[in-house]
Design an enzyme around this catalytic site. Structure first.
Site, PDB file in Angstrom:
ATOM      1  N   ALA A 178       8.655 -11.670   2.013  1.00  0.00           N
ATOM      2  CA  ALA A 178       9.121 -11.601   0.705  1.00  0.00           C
ATOM      3  C   ALA A 178       8.448 -10.315   0.219  1.00  0.00           C
ATOM      4  CB  ALA A 178       8.482 -12.636  -0.029  1.00  0.00           C
ATOM      5  N   ASP A 179       7.082 -10.214   0.573  1.00  0.00           N
ATOM      6  CA  ASP A 179       6.364  -8.829   0.139  1.00  0.00           C
ATOM      7  C   ASP A 179       7.157  -7.528   0.384  1.00  0.00           C
ATOM      8  OD1 ASP A 179       4.300  -9.754  -1.086  1.00  0.00           O
ATOM      9  OD2 ASP A 179       2.746  -9.363   0.349  1.00  0.00           O
ATOM     10  N   PHE A 180       7.407  -7.435   1.662  1.00  0.00           N
ATOM     11  CA  PHE A 180       8.196  -6.128   2.412  1.00  0.00           C
ATOM     12  C   PHE A 180       9.280  -6.078   1.982  1.00  0.00           C
ATOM     13  CE2 PHE A 180       4.745  -6.084   5.785  1.00  0.00           C
ATOM     14  CZ  PHE A 180       3.807  -5.723   4.861  1.00  0.00           C
TER      15      PHE A 180
END
Length: 415
Positions: A178-180
């Site tokens: 989700a972050d990347f």
């Protein structure tokens, strides 16, 4: 792995040369996006509180305050410490934003408003500013007030509910997906907004959130569900819409992938395994048939693949162009021949800790090649330098340092 000196590539040859980014993001998504902008030539100023952002302390592999996690996502930028709870700190920020091209903010919406770093406030300082607000769930709505992070993005966005073994518990992806995904969307949005500014002469606000990024990852199955009303469930290493398309195990216990994306590959596979009659088996003629009869298909394939080593199968499959490959563990990735050939991993040189590996810039601009341009900076390493460039006088810089509104980790202080 090739070695890159810190910030040595001439910036005027890179696509984002002359673009200044004020990066107020923390943890993973925003910092990694800003690093990629730095790879492309942008002057990225990472602003942290005088104690440093929290993820400097998530591990001690480079010493206290210099975590390996931080080093992995904060390259190609300079560090300025700034206490935004002090009026002098906000004054410094405003002067930087007034001359910036991009500002990245990565806090909960209520914190952004409380600190006075919202778009309405910052946009008044600079109508050319591309202001990027990165959130977990969005800037308003029922979850906007909640703390957010990668794990929640994967969970609420449905990715965890699709990942894992059949009938097993939900499984988080092994990387902060989700972050990347948010990083890549943020970088894509920023360069799009800069191009729009070239066309119309105005900056704008850009909004990216982790949840939307995870929903975007469902592009191939949302419509499928709408048509069938059958929800996709975890398939282990398999694919809910394609078969065979999953890992199998050779007789030596090593895992490998067989990926028959279409019926032509399936026909070739039946010959490689010496079972050409399977091509005419009504259970397996088309991909839809194979998906419907996945269990029966694997009951046949699993013992066949166990009869020879993984290396043997990979050689045979490659000879007839059936998509295949080994299932690497992390340590194997460093020596994978294609990774080595692509220079997918490079090294940065840290003045204290020496060389350390990072993923190379994951796209190739052949006319203006980009690459990581510098190690993750020490906390406040460039504070004095940045303030001097922004027009602060010797006395102003000294006053900020004396009050600890700004700190520096270098000996480069005003004489």
């Amino acid at each position: 792995m090739p070695h890159d000196d810190n910030l040595q590539m001439p910036g005027d040859r890179l696509p984002l040369s002359g673009v200044r980014v004020v990066d107020l993001s923390q943890v993973g998504a925003g910092p990694y996006a800003a690093s990629l902008l730095g790879d492309l030539g942008a002057d990225v100023i990472k602003i942290e509180p005088p104690t440093g952002e929290s993820f400097r302390y998530i591990d001690n592999l480079f010493g206290v305050g210099d975590s390996a996690y931080f080093y992995g996502v904060n390259r190609s930028k300079r560090s300025l410490t700034l206490d935004l709870h002090e009026s002098e700190g906000m004054d410094v920020l405003r002067r930087l934003v007034a001359d910036a091209d991009v500002m990245i903010v990565g806090f909960r919406p209520d914190a952004v408003t409380r600190l006075g770093i919202d778009y309405e406030s910052m946009g008044k300082l600079n109508d050319q500013l591309v202001y990027c607000q990165l959130t977990a769930f969005g800037e308003d709505g029922p979850r906007a007030h909640q703390p957010g992070m990668d794990l929640l993005g994967q969970a609420i966005g449905g990715i965890m509910g699709l990942t894992g073994e059949t009938d097993g518990p939900p499984i988080k992806a092994g990387v902060p997906m989700a972050d990347f995904v948010g990083s890549f969307l943020l970088g894509f949005s920023i360069v799009s907004a800069l191009r729009a500014r070239d066309l119309n002469g105005h900056g704008q606000k850009v909004s990216v959130n982790l949840l939307d990024g995870q929903i975007a990852m469902l592009a191939n199955i949302l419509t499928h569900y709408d048509r069938t009303k059958v929800p996709v469930r975890p398939q282990g290493g398999g694919h809910p819409q394609i078969a065979p398309y999953q890992p199998y195990q050779g007789g030596d216990g090593k895992d490998f992938i067989v990926a028959c994306l279409n019926d032509r590959f399936w026909l070739r596979l039946t010959k490689v395994i010496d079972r050409p009659e399977l091509a005419d088996d009504p259970r397996f003629v088309t991909n839809a048939d194979r998906v419907a009869n996945r269990g029966a298909l694997n009951d046949i394939l699993i013992p066949i693949f166990a009869g020879h080593t993984t290396a043997s199968w990979l050689e045979r499959l490659d000879q007839v162009a059936v998509p295949c490959g080994p299932v690497h563990r992390l340590e194997d990735v460093f020596t994978e021949p294609q990774v080595v050939h692509n220079h997918s991993i490079t090294e940065l040189e840290h003045p204290i800790h020496g060389r350390y590996p990072v993923p190379n810039t994951p796209f190739r601009l052949h006319g203006t090649p980009a690459q990581p341009r510098g190690y993750a900076p020490l906390l406040g390493e460039h504070s004095v330098e940045i303030l001097g460039e922004a027009g602060f006088t010797h006395d102003e810089i000294r006053a900020l340092l004396d009050k600890s509104v700004v700190t520096t980790s270098t000996v480069t202080e005003p004489a």
